[in-house]
Design an enzyme around this catalytic site. Sequence first.
Site, PDB file in Angstrom:
ATOM      1  N   ASP A  92      56.794  82.550  49.282  1.00  0.00           N
ATOM      2  CA  ASP A  92      58.081  82.411  49.960  1.00  0.00           C
ATOM      3  C   ASP A  92      57.842  82.460  51.463  1.00  0.00           C
ATOM      4  O   ASP A  92      57.998  83.497  52.111  1.00  0.00           O
ATOM      5  CB  ASP A  92      59.050  83.513  49.523  1.00  0.00           C
ATOM      6  CG  ASP A  92      60.486  83.195  49.896  1.00  0.00           C
ATOM      7  OD1 ASP A  92      61.382  83.970  49.506  1.00  0.00           O
ATOM      8  OD2 ASP A  92      60.716  82.178  50.585  1.00  0.00           O
ATOM      9  N   CYS A  95      59.980  84.188  54.177  1.00  0.00           N
ATOM     10  CA  CYS A  95      61.010  85.085  53.674  1.00  0.00           C
ATOM     11  C   CYS A  95      61.246  86.058  54.813  1.00  0.00           C
ATOM     12  O   CYS A  95      60.300  86.499  55.469  1.00  0.00           O
ATOM     13  CB  CYS A  95      60.530  85.811  52.440  1.00  0.00           C
ATOM     14  SG  CYS A  95      61.832  86.777  51.673  1.00  0.00           S
ATOM     15  N   ASN A 327      56.925  86.896  56.050  1.00  0.00           N
ATOM     16  CA  ASN A 327      55.808  86.175  55.409  1.00  0.00           C
ATOM     17  C   ASN A 327      55.483  85.003  56.324  1.00  0.00           C
ATOM     18  O   ASN A 327      56.166  83.977  56.291  1.00  0.00           O
ATOM     19  CB  ASN A 327      56.225  85.618  54.036  1.00  0.00           C
ATOM     20  CG  ASN A 327      56.230  86.641  52.925  1.00  0.00           C
ATOM     21  OD1 ASN A 327      55.883  87.802  53.103  1.00  0.00           O
ATOM     22  ND2 ASN A 327      56.602  86.201  51.743  1.00  0.00           N
ATOM     23  N   MET A 378      69.463  98.272  46.947  1.00  0.00           N
ATOM     24  CA  MET A 378      70.908  98.056  47.106  1.00  0.00           C
ATOM     25  C   MET A 378      71.726  99.322  46.911  1.00  0.00           C
ATOM     26  O   MET A 378      72.941  99.291  47.050  1.00  0.00           O
ATOM     27  CB  MET A 378      71.395  96.960  46.168  1.00  0.00           C
ATOM     28  CG  MET A 378      71.229  97.270  44.688  1.00  0.00           C
ATOM     29  SD  MET A 378      71.858  95.870  43.703  1.00  0.00           S
ATOM     30  CE  MET A 378      71.160  96.278  42.099  1.00  0.00           C
ATOM     31  N   SER A 382      69.096 101.033  54.540  1.00  0.00           N
ATOM     32  CA  SER A 382      68.161 100.177  55.260  1.00  0.00           C
ATOM     33  C   SER A 382      68.023 100.762  56.655  1.00  0.00           C
ATOM     34  O   SER A 382      68.790 101.658  57.035  1.00  0.00           O
ATOM     35  CB  SER A 382      68.696  98.739  55.336  1.00  0.00           C
ATOM     36  OG  SER A 382      68.911  98.217  54.049  1.00  0.00           O
ATOM     37  N   HIS A 401      57.857  95.996  55.996  1.00  0.00           N
ATOM     38  CA  HIS A 401      58.940  95.030  55.841  1.00  0.00           C
ATOM     39  C   HIS A 401      60.026  95.482  54.875  1.00  0.00           C
ATOM     40  O   HIS A 401      61.097  94.881  54.834  1.00  0.00           O
ATOM     41  CB  HIS A 401      58.402  93.659  55.401  1.00  0.00           C
ATOM     42  CG  HIS A 401      58.201  93.507  53.911  1.00  0.00           C
ATOM     43  ND1 HIS A 401      57.399  94.335  53.167  1.00  0.00           N
ATOM     44  CD2 HIS A 401      58.724  92.624  53.009  1.00  0.00           C
ATOM     45  CE1 HIS A 401      57.416  93.971  51.905  1.00  0.00           C
ATOM     46  NE2 HIS A 401      58.206  92.929  51.767  1.00  0.00           N
ATOM     47  N   GLY A 402      59.785  96.501  54.091  1.00  0.00           N
ATOM     48  CA  GLY A 402      60.791  96.907  53.114  1.00  0.00           C
ATOM     49  C   GLY A 402      60.291  98.066  52.293  1.00  0.00           C
ATOM     50  O   GLY A 402      59.417  98.821  52.717  1.00  0.00           O
ATOM     51  N   LYS A 477      73.998  89.309  45.102  1.00  0.00           N
ATOM     52  CA  LYS A 477      72.597  89.083  44.760  1.00  0.00           C
ATOM     53  C   LYS A 477      72.462  87.790  43.972  1.00  0.00           C
ATOM     54  O   LYS A 477      73.358  87.390  43.241  1.00  0.00           O
ATOM     55  CB  LYS A 477      72.066  90.233  43.907  1.00  0.00           C
ATOM     56  CG  LYS A 477      71.843  91.502  44.686  1.00  0.00           C
ATOM     57  CD  LYS A 477      70.954  92.474  43.943  1.00  0.00           C
ATOM     58  CE  LYS A 477      69.494  92.095  43.991  1.00  0.00           C
ATOM     59  NZ  LYS A 477      68.892  92.222  45.321  1.00  0.00           N
TER      60      LYS A 477
END
Lengths: 478, 140
Positions: A92, A95, A327, A378, A382, A401-402, A477
Amino acid sequence: MKLVQIDEYRWLVPRHGKMRTDALLFLDRELLAGIQQDKSIEQASNVACLPGIVGRSLAMPDMHQGYGFPIGGVAAFDPETGVVSPGGVGYDINCGVRLLTTAMDRQAVAPRMQALVDALFENIPTGVGSRQKDLKLNLQNLRKVLEMGAGWAVKNGYGTPADLDHIEEGGCLDWADPDQVSGRALERGRAQLGTLGSGNHFVEIGYIDRIFDAEVAAGIGLRLDQVTVIIHTGSRGLGHQVCGDFIRVLQDASRRFGIELPDRELCCAPAQSDEGRAYLGAMAAAANFAFANRQIITHEVRETFEQVFGRGWQQLGLSLVYDVCHNIAKYEEHLVDGHRRRLLIHRKGATRAFPAGHPQVPAVYRQTGQPVLIPGDMGRYSYVLVGTDRAMQESFGSTCHGAGRQLSRHAAKKTARGRNILAELAGAGVLVRGAGLGTIVEEIPQAYKDVAEVVKVMHNAGIARKVARLRPLGVIKG
Amino acid sequence: MQPLFRILEHPADLGFEVEGETAVALYAAAANALFHLMWDAFPRSGDESLVIAVQGGDQVELLVNFLEEFIYYHDARKMVFTGIVIDSLASGSLRATARWRIFDPEYDRKLRDVKAVTYHQIAIEQDAGGRYLARVFVDI
C-alpha cells in the site's frame, strides 16, 4: 540473535554475519517481549545486509513482522551505490494519514454524531471493492493524478491551495513517472480514486481530550475538546499492483546484479539502474494517487459536515492540520558524520518527523516542528506528536506510525465471539459504521497494541514529542 | 466442493496451506483456496470462461503470478471466479481455464479485500509420499 541493550528504549543488533551495519530498535522491554515470537528483529537485521545502506537499519516501537522490511522499518541508502526495494515501502504505497481540525467542540457535535457517521458512511465509498461512482476518470486524467498528486484534486475543486501547504512534500512527488505504471495498475486504480478501501482504513471523528504541550498545541491549532477528523487510507489497488509488478521486475534485477538476498521479499536493484529508476518513478506515481485520494476524501468529509450541520465547511473550520506518509521511499537530505548528504530513505510503517526549523517543514509549523499523526485503534486514542532534532540525528527524522496488530484476524474473531462489538463500542461512546461486520470484528481494539505504549517510547527516547491525545467519537471503516 | 485448505494465522494478514496429489492439483487447490478467501460465489449456468496463461522463473514465482491474476481481474473488472481447471503446467509456465462471472450482490458475497499474494514464507514442497503442499500468505 544477540541483542544489546543501549538504554531503556534502544536495543542494538550488532553487525554480524552478512550485515553491513548494526540494526537499532526503539523498544521498551514490554514491547520487545511482544515481538519475540515474530521475525521482525530478523527482518531488521536482513535490511542491514542490503548494499549501499547508510547508517543503521532502524525499527520503530510499533515494529512487527512484515514482508522484507519489518513494519516500522526505516533505512537510508546512498543514491549512487545503494539499492531501492519495494519491500521497504510496502504494497500500500503511501498509505498515510491526515488530521483535520474543526471550529466545533465535542458538545456541539454530540447530538448529531449518529447522523454524521451515517452520512459519512453514505458519502465515502468504503469496503471491499469500493468504487467511486461520481468521479469518472479517463486514462488521461488518471495520468494527471499520477503526475500532480493532491494538486490535481485541488485543481479540480476538491479542496483549496492552502491544503497543499499542509501535506508532506506538498502532496506531490515531482519525480513521478506515470509511464512506469502498468496498464493493469491503471485499470485497478481508475474507479478507486476517492475511496477508503477496507481493512484498517478508516475515517474517524474524534476530539482532543488531552494536551501535553500547550505551546506547541496552540502553534498547530489544537485545543482541548476540539472536534477532529482523521483519514487513513492509501493508494488502493493501483499501489498494490505497482508493488506486485515491480517485485517481479526486481527479483530478476536482484539476480542480474548479483545481489545476495537474505529474504526474497527484499528484492531490490541499484537505485540508479533502469529497474531502480522505473520502480521509483512508478512508486512516486502511486504515492501521488494516494495523496489525491486522501484529498478527495477530505472533500467528501467537508461536504458531509456541510450536509449535517447546514453551514459551509470553512465556517465549520474544517482545516487540514497535516498529511503524512507512512509507506514511502524518497530522497531527503540528512547530516551523516557531519556532512550533508542526499539519501534514499525507505519508511515502511514509519512516519517522517522533522523538527522545528527544518526547511522542509511548512512555514506555519517552522516554530513547532512537523506534526506527526499516530492513529491508534478505534476504541482508545490517537496522538499528535512533533518531530525533534534527535530524530534527525538517530532515525533520519523518522518515528512510529501506529499501534501495530497483536492478534491475528482469526484470533480477533475468536476474542469477539459471543460479543456485540458495535454495542460495546457504542457503550464506550464510539459509534461505528462499517461495510462489513467481519472487518469490524477483525479490527476490534484488542487486536491492536496500545498506541500509548508505542508513543511513550518515541517520546521518552526523544525522537518525537507528544503534543495532544485524541479520542474517537465516530468511525467509518471499510 | 469445498477445497481442502487450512487457514494460517498471521498478525496482520492471512495465509493458507493446500495439498495436492500432483503439482497440477496443487495449483488448482491454491486458486480455489484464494477464491474461497475472497468471496462466497458458487458456479451457476452461464458462467463465462477465461484462459489464464502465466510464466515464472520457478514454481513459487509461477504460483504467485498465477494467483495474482485473479486479484487483478477481481479488483479491476469485478470478476468472481467459480472454478478452475489447469490445462497445462510445464517448467516455468502454466495455462488454466477459469469459470467466472461479474460479481452479483444478489448471489455473491465479498469476504475480504486481498491486496496481493506475497512471497512471505511461501513454499511448495513434496512429502515423502510425493504429495504436494503449498503455503501462501496474502496481504489484506
